[in-house]
Scaffold this motif. Structure first.
Motif, PDB file in Angstrom:
ATOM      1  N   UNK A  73     -24.318  88.743  69.412  1.00 11.31           N
ATOM      2  CA  UNK A  73     -24.416  87.493  70.043  1.00 11.31           C
ATOM      3  C   UNK A  73     -23.689  86.432  69.009  1.00 11.31           C
ATOM      4  N   UNK A  74     -23.626  86.804  67.584  1.00 12.37           N
ATOM      5  CA  UNK A  74     -22.731  86.046  66.887  1.00 12.37           C
ATOM      6  C   UNK A  74     -21.333  86.026  67.268  1.00 12.37           C
ATOM      7  N   UNK A  75     -20.976  87.347  67.370  1.00 10.42           N
ATOM      8  CA  UNK A  75     -19.579  87.254  68.059  1.00 10.42           C
ATOM      9  C   UNK A  75     -19.315  86.454  69.279  1.00 10.42           C
ATOM     10  N   UNK A  76     -20.253  86.483  70.253  1.00 13.17           N
ATOM     11  CA  UNK A  76     -20.016  85.452  71.410  1.00 13.17           C
ATOM     12  C   UNK A  76     -20.033  84.051  70.978  1.00 13.17           C
ATOM     13  N   UNK A  77     -20.678  83.718  70.037  1.00 17.91           N
ATOM     14  CA  UNK A  77     -20.546  82.414  69.555  1.00 17.91           C
ATOM     15  C   UNK A  77     -19.164  82.139  69.121  1.00 17.91           C
ATOM     16  N   UNK A  78     -18.578  82.890  67.973  1.00 25.00           N
ATOM     17  CA  UNK A  78     -17.652  82.532  67.447  1.00 25.00           C
ATOM     18  C   UNK A  78     -16.397  82.765  68.298  1.00 25.00           C
ATOM     19  N   UNK A  79     -16.513  83.633  69.227  1.00 22.28           N
ATOM     20  CA  UNK A  79     -15.355  83.849  70.037  1.00 22.28           C
ATOM     21  C   UNK A  79     -15.246  82.865  71.295  1.00 22.28           C
ATOM     22  N   UNK A  80     -16.080  82.217  71.395  1.00 20.20           N
ATOM     23  CA  UNK A  80     -16.167  81.396  72.859  1.00 20.20           C
ATOM     24  C   UNK A  80     -15.068  80.631  73.126  1.00 20.20           C
TER      25      UNK A  80
END
Length: 310
Positions: A73-80
């Motif tokens: 989920x953090x990956x989704x935020x950073x890579x948005x």
């Protein structure tokens, strides 16, 4: 008045979660997490000679799964930002506006906290510490820095993704031994040929967002060679569990057959006319790891079952 406002806020959050549960599920990368949890289960099984302890196994797998979901989920935020540009990821919940950055961060934090509390109090602190550093390694070190800093990003960052067997091992033994590190090594060596096959298929996407994946910085021909060499190394490394007597003849046969199939896929990447081969190799690599660890699990329990019915 404050209590009423807080109640309405909580109800609104619950209502939103129920309405968008598919989006929340998607940002956890469930298919990836299931594979990671499965390798953790195999790590648990190989760590003990007989049957697994119920509490450590259940809460260990659940905690590892929740922590992996939090990292995703953090990956989704950073890579948005890059997700919105790349064709492969443009339909993810954040780029599509289904979830906000804040909602994803709160969700990720909630999953991470639950995972850590569960692992500390219901498994053991060692597993909690190792899981926490794995989460930080993937969600922060790899996603924030390594992914955009070097074409060796997936090699170095792959260490975090290779940790679940070690976490599983530690969950049921409260220690990390050579056997756990060997399982780590297998997943670590598997990661580059697995991901670089996808990177070849999506080279233009990565080039468009200036992410220095190997096919972008060194070209596809060079990447093909690296995939083949890593696959050769992987085949060699997967023989070690048999050579150190951690696994038996069934595993050896499975490792050799699966290794030969992986080498075949890696070799076919050199055929310029096989435009679909990179994606075929990527898909096979996922099945390869699942089958390899599955055979390892069956091989481990055959003697146990034989003794039980002897």
């Amino acid at each position: 008045m404050k209590t009423t406002t807080q109640t309405k806020s909580a109800e609104g959050l619950l209502s939103h979660s129920l309405l968008h549960w598919r989006d929340y599920l998607e940002i956890t990368k469930p298919k990836v997490v299931l594979l990671l949890v499965f390798t953790a289960l195999v790590g648990m099984a190989l760590a003990v000679p007989l049957w697994l302890p119920l509490q450590e196994t259940f809460f260990g797998l659940l905690g590892i799964g929740l922590a992996s979901s939090s990292a995703a989920a953090i990956n989704h935020v950073i890579d948005q930002r890059t997700d919105a540009i790349m064709k492969r990821t443009e339909n993810r919940p954040i780029p599509q506006g289904a979830l906000s950055t804040r909602q994803c961060l709160v969700f990720a934090l909630l999953l991470g906290v639950i995972a850590m509390v569960m692992l500390v109090f219901l498994v053991n602190p060692l597993t909690a510490v190792l899981t926490f550093f794995s989460l930080i390694g993937y969600a922060v070190v790899y996603t924030v820095y390594l992914k955009r800093a070097t074409p060796q990003n997936i090699v170095i960052g792959g260490a975090a993704g290779a940790m679940p067997p070690v976490l599983g091992w530690a969950a049921v033994t409260n220690e990390v031994t050579a056997g756990a590190l060997l399982l780590f090594l297998i997943v670590f060596i598997w990661t580059p040929p697995h991901f670089w096959a996808l990177a070849i298929h999506r080279r233009d996407d990565y080039a468009k967002v200036d992410i220095p994946m190997l096919p972008v910085t060194h070209g596809i021909p060079f990447t093909r060679v690296q995939i083949f060499l890593y696959t050769v190394l992987l085949v060699i490394v997967t023989l070690l569990p048999y050579l150190i007597r951690m696994s038996g003849p069934l595993y050896l046969a499975g490792a050799v057959i699966l290794g030969a199939m992986f080498l075949f896929h890696a070799w076919k990447l050199f055929d310029d006319s096989a435009v679909k081969q990179p994606m075929k190799t990527f898909v096979f690599s996922i099945n390869y790891l699942m089958w390899l660890f599955g055979i390892m699990l069956v091989d481990h329990y055959i003697p146990v079952i034989q003794r039980a019915f002897a």
